[in-house]
Design a protein around this motif. Structure first.
Motif, PDB file in Angstrom:
ATOM      1  N   LEU A 178      40.313  41.344  58.889  1.00 31.38           N
ATOM      2  CA  LEU A 178      39.589  40.930  57.702  1.00 31.38           C
ATOM      3  C   LEU A 178      40.359  39.818  57.015  1.00 31.38           C
ATOM      4  O   LEU A 178      41.591  39.875  56.889  1.00 31.38           O
ATOM      5  CB  LEU A 178      39.420  42.095  56.733  1.00 31.38           C
ATOM      6  CG  LEU A 178      38.796  43.399  57.260  1.00 31.38           C
ATOM      7  CD1 LEU A 178      38.553  44.339  56.099  1.00 31.38           C
ATOM      8  CD2 LEU A 178      37.515  43.140  58.013  1.00 31.38           C
ATOM      9  N   LEU A 179      39.649  38.792  56.520  1.00 29.31           N
ATOM     10  CA  LEU A 179      40.311  37.742  55.775  1.00 29.31           C
ATOM     11  C   LEU A 179      40.722  38.210  54.394  1.00 29.31           C
ATOM     12  O   LEU A 179      41.675  37.674  53.800  1.00 29.31           O
ATOM     13  CB  LEU A 179      39.388  36.520  55.626  1.00 29.31           C
ATOM     14  CG  LEU A 179      39.077  35.707  56.879  1.00 29.31           C
ATOM     15  CD1 LEU A 179      38.365  34.418  56.486  1.00 29.31           C
ATOM     16  CD2 LEU A 179      40.310  35.413  57.687  1.00 29.31           C
ATOM     17  N   ILE A 180      40.018  39.189  53.857  1.00 32.06           N
ATOM     18  CA  ILE A 180      40.327  39.701  52.526  1.00 32.06           C
ATOM     19  C   ILE A 180      39.887  41.161  52.452  1.00 32.06           C
ATOM     20  O   ILE A 180      38.912  41.555  53.092  1.00 32.06           O
ATOM     21  CB  ILE A 180      39.638  38.843  51.432  1.00 32.06           C
ATOM     22  CG1 ILE A 180      40.295  39.058  50.087  1.00 32.06           C
ATOM     23  CG2 ILE A 180      38.146  39.114  51.384  1.00 32.06           C
ATOM     24  CD1 ILE A 180      39.987  37.959  49.082  1.00 32.06           C
ATOM     25  N   ASP A 181      40.627  41.941  51.705  1.00 27.25           N
ATOM     26  CA  ASP A 181      40.308  43.352  51.543  1.00 27.25           C
ATOM     27  C   ASP A 181      39.060  43.506  50.664  1.00 27.25           C
ATOM     28  O   ASP A 181      39.047  43.011  49.534  1.00 27.25           O
ATOM     29  CB  ASP A 181      41.505  44.066  50.889  1.00 27.25           C
ATOM     30  CG  ASP A 181      41.426  45.571  50.996  1.00 27.25           C
ATOM     31  OD1 ASP A 181      40.295  46.098  51.062  1.00 27.25           O
ATOM     32  OD2 ASP A 181      42.475  46.226  51.010  1.00 27.25           O
ATOM     33  N   PRO A 182      38.027  44.179  51.144  1.00 27.13           N
ATOM     34  CA  PRO A 182      36.796  44.304  50.348  1.00 27.13           C
ATOM     35  C   PRO A 182      36.869  45.420  49.306  1.00 27.13           C
ATOM     36  O   PRO A 182      35.863  46.062  49.010  1.00 27.13           O
ATOM     37  CB  PRO A 182      35.733  44.610  51.421  1.00 27.13           C
ATOM     38  CG  PRO A 182      36.480  45.360  52.457  1.00 27.13           C
ATOM     39  CD  PRO A 182      37.864  44.766  52.484  1.00 27.13           C
ATOM     40  N   LEU A 183      38.064  45.642  48.750  1.00 27.17           N
ATOM     41  CA  LEU A 183      38.230  46.644  47.691  1.00 27.17           C
ATOM     42  C   LEU A 183      38.461  45.942  46.359  1.00 27.17           C
ATOM     43  O   LEU A 183      39.020  44.850  46.305  1.00 27.17           O
ATOM     44  CB  LEU A 183      39.412  47.553  48.001  1.00 27.17           C
ATOM     45  CG  LEU A 183      39.194  48.607  49.094  1.00 27.17           C
ATOM     46  CD1 LEU A 183      40.494  49.348  49.383  1.00 27.17           C
ATOM     47  CD2 LEU A 183      38.100  49.596  48.726  1.00 27.17           C
ATOM     48  N   PHE A 184      38.043  46.595  45.291  1.00 30.24           N
ATOM     49  CA  PHE A 184      38.167  46.047  43.952  1.00 30.24           C
ATOM     50  C   PHE A 184      38.724  47.121  43.028  1.00 30.24           C
ATOM     51  O   PHE A 184      38.456  48.301  43.188  1.00 30.24           O
ATOM     52  CB  PHE A 184      36.805  45.571  43.429  1.00 30.24           C
ATOM     53  CG  PHE A 184      36.215  44.453  44.225  1.00 30.24           C
ATOM     54  CD1 PHE A 184      36.331  43.140  43.821  1.00 30.24           C
ATOM     55  CD2 PHE A 184      35.538  44.718  45.424  1.00 30.24           C
ATOM     56  CE1 PHE A 184      35.791  42.104  44.560  1.00 30.24           C
ATOM     57  CE2 PHE A 184      34.984  43.685  46.169  1.00 30.24           C
ATOM     58  CZ  PHE A 184      35.124  42.368  45.746  1.00 30.24           C
ATOM     59  N   ASP A 185      39.519  46.698  42.077  1.00 29.50           N
ATOM     60  CA  ASP A 185      40.076  47.647  41.103  1.00 29.50           C
ATOM     61  C   ASP A 185      38.986  48.165  40.183  1.00 29.50           C
ATOM     62  O   ASP A 185      38.031  47.461  39.883  1.00 29.50           O
ATOM     63  CB  ASP A 185      41.166  46.963  40.262  1.00 29.50           C
ATOM     64  CG  ASP A 185      42.358  46.563  41.107  1.00 29.50           C
ATOM     65  OD1 ASP A 185      42.587  47.238  42.136  1.00 29.50           O
ATOM     66  OD2 ASP A 185      43.031  45.588  40.738  1.00 29.50           O
TER      67      ASP A 185
END
Length: 350
Positions: free
Chosen positions: A343-350
């Motif tokens: 993945l280019l970026i983690d699809p998690l959000f705070d």
């Protein structure tokens, strides 16, 4: 019509990047005995021309002509009013202006060699009127389909494209993190505002306002009522590179489980076997020729175009976690032979 700023960054896209891409194209043209290559562009099919010379149209249409030996030139339906801007944002030898771009391109090519061999990228997607004008402007030109030739050249992302995709992914993540407000429209407006401020050329937001009722993403017209669980999908363009990223608003534990299973399922790409178990649906999109995000693999695609190792793609899916549907998606870089995709970026959000 696009609304974001389209500009040239010689740091992110130096001339050497375009020269290397053109060198690869010309080597393939020589092998195929083509005298010139034609690539069509408009605001929905910009990716082939932007990859080769950096030009992205706000509206209208154009044809890029890549001669086998001399500098590429653009035949644009836009007026001379935007000539200076096109030259500033593009790596071109010349810009010609004519409302009938097919006619002008054919006449220009035929003036040097009336029976030149011409390859057309995305042959089946070329508008009929332009195809007719190509024949009218150069009746002895030998026109053929160069789609497979071009798709092979674009199959593996180069370092510049990977860097731009990382930037686009960071913009999408930062923008989706700003999705706050009491209404869906307020959330979408906050996301769009942040993406524009970060330099996105374009951003499209789709939403699933109530996952319990319908998990499908759609463009929002009017105000949609928010359910307990909902999701937003941002499609972001930066310097001609497009990515998609999904944010689902649900319990943190569900989001973490879904993200972990998504990364595990994406790792075997270009094989999609990781999505066969546990995913209600999935879709892999990427650029082969002119469409920035063309469906390549998916649970609802009868015939696809499996991406090659080293390709950049955007992947999304719907996964069942503890009896709930959780949409998840992110841009992915496929590994080389024997290497896992990441993945280019983690699809998690705070």
């Amino acid at each position: 019509m696009r609304r974001g700023l389209i500009s040239r960054s010689p740091v992110e896209l130096p001339d050497a990047v375009f020269d290397a891409r053109l060198a690869g194209v010309r080597a393939a043209m020589r092998a195929a005995q083509l005298d010139a290559l034609l690539v069509y562009t408009n605001n929905t099919r910009p990716a082939g021309v932007s990859w080769l010379v950096g030009f992205v149209p706000y509206w209208s249409e154009a044809l890029l002509v890549v001669p086998r030996e001399t500098a590429p030139y653009l035949v644009a339906a836009l007026t001379f009013r935007v000539k200076t801007w096109i030259e500033l944002v593009s790596h071109l030898g010349e810009v010609l202006h004519n409302p009938r771009v097919g006619l002008k391109a054919a006449q220009q090519i035929a003036s040097g060699q009336k029976d030149a061999a011409i390859g057309v990228v995305d042959f089946d997607g070329l508008p009929a009127g332009i195809a007719e004008d190509l024949h009218a402007g150069g009746p002895e030109l030998r026109v053929s389909d160069a789609s497979a030739l071009f798709a092979k050249l674009r199959s593996k992302a180069d370092p510049a494209e990977i860097a731009l995709a990382n930037k686009a992914a960071a913009i999408a993540h930062d923008a989706l993190a700003q999705a706050r407000g009491e209404t869906l429209n307020a959330m979408i407006a906050a996301v769009e505002r942040r993406a524009r401020l970060l330099g996105a050329e374009e951003i499209y937001i789709a939403a699933a306002p109530d996952l319990a009722r319908d998990p499908a993403f759609r463009r929002i017209e009017g105000e949609g009522a928010l359910g307990e669980h909902h999701a937003l999908r941002a499609t972001v363009a930066y310097k001609g590179t497009w990515v998609r990223l999904v944010r689902t608003f649900c319990e943190a534990s569900l989001a973490r489980q879904a993200a972990a299973r998504f990364a595990e399922a994406a790792a075997p790409l270009p094989s999609d076997r990781g999505f066969a178990s546990g995913f209600e649906s999935y879709l892999v999109e990427g650029c082969r020729m002119a469409q920035p995000l063309e469906p390549l693999l998916g649970s609802r695609l009868a015939d696809g175009h499996p991406p090659a190792p080293g390709a950049l793609v955007s992947v999304e899916g719907r996964i069942a976690v503890s009896g709930r549907t959780v949409p998840v998606g992110a841009p992915v870089l496929l590994g080389g032979e024997g290497q896992a995709a990441s993945l280019l970026i983690d699809p998690l959000f705070d």
